[in-house]
Design a protein around this motif. Structure first.
Motif, short mmCIF file in Angstrom:
data_model
loop_
_atom_site.label_atom_id
_atom_site.label_comp_id
_atom_site.label_asym_id
_atom_site.label_seq_id
_atom_site.Cartn_x
_atom_site.Cartn_y
_atom_site.Cartn_z
N ASN A 1 -3.84 -7.34 -8.48
CA ASN A 1 -2.41 -7.08 -8.66
C ASN A 1 -2.06 -5.63 -8.39
OD1 ASN A 1 -1.75 -9.71 -9.18
ND2 ASN A 1 -2.21 -9.51 -11.36
N PHE A 2 -2.99 -4.71 -8.70
CA PHE A 2 -2.74 -3.33 -8.30
C PHE A 2 -2.69 -3.24 -6.78
CE2 PHE A 2 -3.85 0.76 -6.69
CZ PHE A 2 -2.89 1.54 -7.31
N GLY A 3 -3.59 -3.98 -6.12
CA GLY A 3 -3.59 -4.02 -4.65
C GLY A 3 -2.23 -4.48 -4.12
N LEU A 4 -1.65 -5.52 -4.74
CA LEU A 4 -0.34 -6.01 -4.30
C LEU A 4 0.70 -4.89 -4.40
CD1 LEU A 4 -0.11 -9.58 -5.90
CD2 LEU A 4 -0.55 -8.98 -3.52
N TYR A 5 0.66 -4.15 -5.53
CA TYR A 5 1.60 -3.03 -5.71
C TYR A 5 1.39 -1.99 -4.62
CZ TYR A 5 3.57 1.16 -7.93
OH TYR A 5 4.27 2.31 -8.19
N TRP A 6 0.15 -1.62 -4.35
CA TRP A 6 -0.16 -0.57 -3.38
C TRP A 6 0.30 -0.99 -1.98
CZ3 TRP A 6 -1.40 4.27 -4.43
CH2 TRP A 6 -1.85 5.09 -3.39
N HIS A 7 0.04 -2.24 -1.61
CA HIS A 7 0.47 -2.72 -0.29
C HIS A 7 1.98 -2.75 -0.19
CE1 HIS A 7 -3.62 -3.53 0.50
NE2 HIS A 7 -3.72 -4.58 -0.29
N PHE A 8 2.66 -3.08 -1.32
CA PHE A 8 4.12 -3.08 -1.32
C PHE A 8 4.64 -1.68 -1.02
CE2 PHE A 8 7.82 -1.77 -3.72
CZ PHE A 8 8.79 -2.52 -3.08
N VAL A 9 4.05 -0.65 -1.67
CA VAL A 9 4.48 0.73 -1.44
C VAL A 9 4.24 1.11 0.03
CG1 VAL A 9 4.10 3.13 -2.14
CG2 VAL A 9 4.10 1.35 -3.86
N ASP A 10 3.16 0.60 0.60
CA ASP A 10 2.87 0.80 2.02
C ASP A 10 3.99 0.19 2.88
OD1 ASP A 10 1.57 1.35 4.39
OD2 ASP A 10 0.22 -0.37 4.26
N ILE A 11 4.42 -1.03 2.55
CA ILE A 11 5.47 -1.72 3.32
C ILE A 11 6.78 -0.92 3.28
CG2 ILE A 11 6.98 -3.76 3.31
CD1 ILE A 11 4.54 -5.41 2.56
N VAL A 12 7.13 -0.37 2.09
CA VAL A 12 8.35 0.45 2.00
C VAL A 12 8.27 1.59 3.00
CG1 VAL A 12 9.69 1.98 0.52
CG2 VAL A 12 8.84 -0.17 -0.39
N TRP A 13 7.10 2.26 3.07
CA TRP A 13 6.97 3.38 4.01
C TRP A 13 7.01 2.90 5.46
CZ3 TRP A 13 7.87 8.29 3.73
CH2 TRP A 13 7.55 9.08 4.83
N ILE A 14 6.47 1.72 5.73
CA ILE A 14 6.49 1.16 7.09
C ILE A 14 7.94 1.06 7.60
CG2 ILE A 14 6.16 -1.04 8.35
CD1 ILE A 14 3.46 -1.28 7.00
N PHE A 15 8.91 0.82 6.69
CA PHE A 15 10.32 0.78 7.09
C PHE A 15 10.97 2.16 7.03
CE2 PHE A 15 9.68 -3.72 6.56
CZ PHE A 15 10.42 -4.22 7.62
N LEU A 16 10.59 3.00 6.05
CA LEU A 16 11.18 4.34 5.96
C LEU A 16 10.85 5.16 7.20
CD1 LEU A 16 10.57 5.46 2.26
CD2 LEU A 16 12.74 4.93 3.36
N PHE A 17 9.64 5.02 7.70
CA PHE A 17 9.19 5.83 8.84
C PHE A 17 10.09 5.65 10.07
CE2 PHE A 17 6.03 5.94 12.49
CZ PHE A 17 6.17 7.31 12.72
N PRO A 18 10.31 4.42 10.59
CA PRO A 18 11.21 4.31 11.74
C PRO A 18 12.66 4.68 11.40
CG PRO A 18 10.53 2.13 11.03
CD PRO A 18 9.71 3.11 10.26
N LEU A 19 13.15 4.28 10.20
CA LEU A 19 14.56 4.54 9.87
C LEU A 19 14.84 6.04 9.81
CD1 LEU A 19 15.39 1.88 7.13
CD2 LEU A 19 16.23 1.94 9.47
#
Lengths: 247, 108
Positions: free
Chosen positions: A221-239
């Motif tokens: 479940n910590f892994g799920l949280y960490w991957h979620f934070v990664d996904i947020v950055w995946i969108f912040l980077f192009p935007l």
């Protein structure tokens, strides 16, 4: 015999009648069911997080249409190399975290601790690059409400000589870009700091062997949280960094 | 006995351990996509710069959710939860954007 004694005896009986791992709570039928329930709960939490960051993304897209030249110039003041480096660091850290979950599942204690430490180091690396960028923005007077000055946007940016300097009213509107920039990268960094702190606690417990005897749920479940934070950055980077480059 | 009964439950889901090879492959794909999106941003494509960048971000997100977050190997309960969440999110974004796009309709 009072009710406390009865309750104690029942719990005692439950322990002696059914042999089960210490981490299995009594209200679950099996470790598998407990793990499934925890994952379900974690995903519900992550969905509220998606709505939270989604609202910020939505605000960004709408304001970008309203104050387009300000958002383009604001974006041009960022370093694309820093954003790319940070995206790389986070993706590699997601990989090391996924390998940590694998180590927990296959019950390899030292591998689990190693992958967790690698994830912590990469997460701290990300925060260092982010701190460098924020410092840069402070020096350039790009922080709304604290030391903002529109002057930098009323001159030609040496990195983008084709850009026309903004008029004062539009140059002031770069504050909207930077407010959203600091809100989004700030909330993301806060999630990273919380993540690194939680992972440090998990790593210490993992060293003691807590998660390599079948108790995978906390690491997973910590892994799920960490991957979620990664996904947020995946969108912040192009935007924030990429989509305004050629405008 | 209890174990056999448990296995008959309709919600039963066998945990699947994802191979490190899959993680390595997905990690490499994500790095290639990061390099691609940065490289493409240096090419002048007009409005399509944003479209390409966001499309690549969506592909990266899908890879992370399916493989790193194990949704591809998860129970129907988890799949339904994640699917319903994303659907709700897309509905909210679409309705908000529809409102903002149509406010000045015909007055461009």
């Amino acid at each position: 015999m009072d009710s406390h004694t009865v309750a104690a005896q029942t719990a005692e009986a439950a322990h002696t009648e059914h042999e089960h791992p210490a981490f299995l709570r009594h209200h679950f039928a099996s470790v598998e069911q407990q793990r499934e329930t925890a994952t379900f709960g974690m995903w519900l939490f992550l969905l509220t997080e998606i709505m939270f960051f989604g609202g910020l993304f939505c605000a960004y897209l709408i304001f970008r249409n309203w104050y387009y030249p300000a958002f383009v110039d604001g974006s041009h003041s960022l370093h694309i190399w820093a954003g790319t480096l940070n995206t790389t660091l986070l993706i590699v850290s997601s990989f090391t975290m996924a390998m940590g979950v694998h180590a927990s599942e296959t019950r390899m204690r030292k591998a689990l601790v190693g992958w967790c430490i690698a994830t912590i180091i990469l997460g701290c690396g990300f925060l260092c690059v982010k701190a460098y960028e924020w410092h840069d923005e402070w020096v350039e007077h790009h922080v709304p409400g604290l030391n903002f000055s529109p002057e930098g946007f009323m001159k030609v940016n040496p990195d983008y000589p084709a850009d026309k300097p903004l008029q004062l009213d539009m140059a002031e509107k770069t504050q909207v870009y930077f407010s959203l920039y600091f809100a989004m990268t700030g909330m993301h960094a806060l999630h990273m700091i919380i993540g690194v702190s939680l992972l440090t606690i998990l790593t210490i417990r993992a060293w003691g062997g807590a998660y390599t005897s079948g108790h995978v749920a906390p690491v997973e479940n910590f892994g799920l949280y960490w991957h979620f934070v990664d996904i947020v950055w995946i969108f912040l980077f192009p935007l924030l960094y990429l989509i305004s480059r050629h405008q | 006995m209890a174990e056999a009964k448990h296995h008959d439950e309709p919600t039963h889901h066998e945990e699947h351990i994802v191979s490190p090879k899959v993680y390595l492959l997905i990690g490499a794909a994500l790095l290639v996509l990061t390099a691609t999106t940065t490289a493409v941003s240096y090419v002048e494509l007009g409005d399509f710069n944003a479209v390409v960048a966001l499309a690549i971000a969506c592909i990266k997100m899908t890879l992370v959710v399916l493989f790193f977050m194990h949704v591809k190997y998860s129970s129907k309960l988890t799949k339904l939860t994640v699917g319903a969440g994303f659907l709700t999110f897309i509905v909210l974004i679409t309705m908000t954007m529809t409102d903002y796009i149509s406010r000045a309709w015909g007055r461009w």
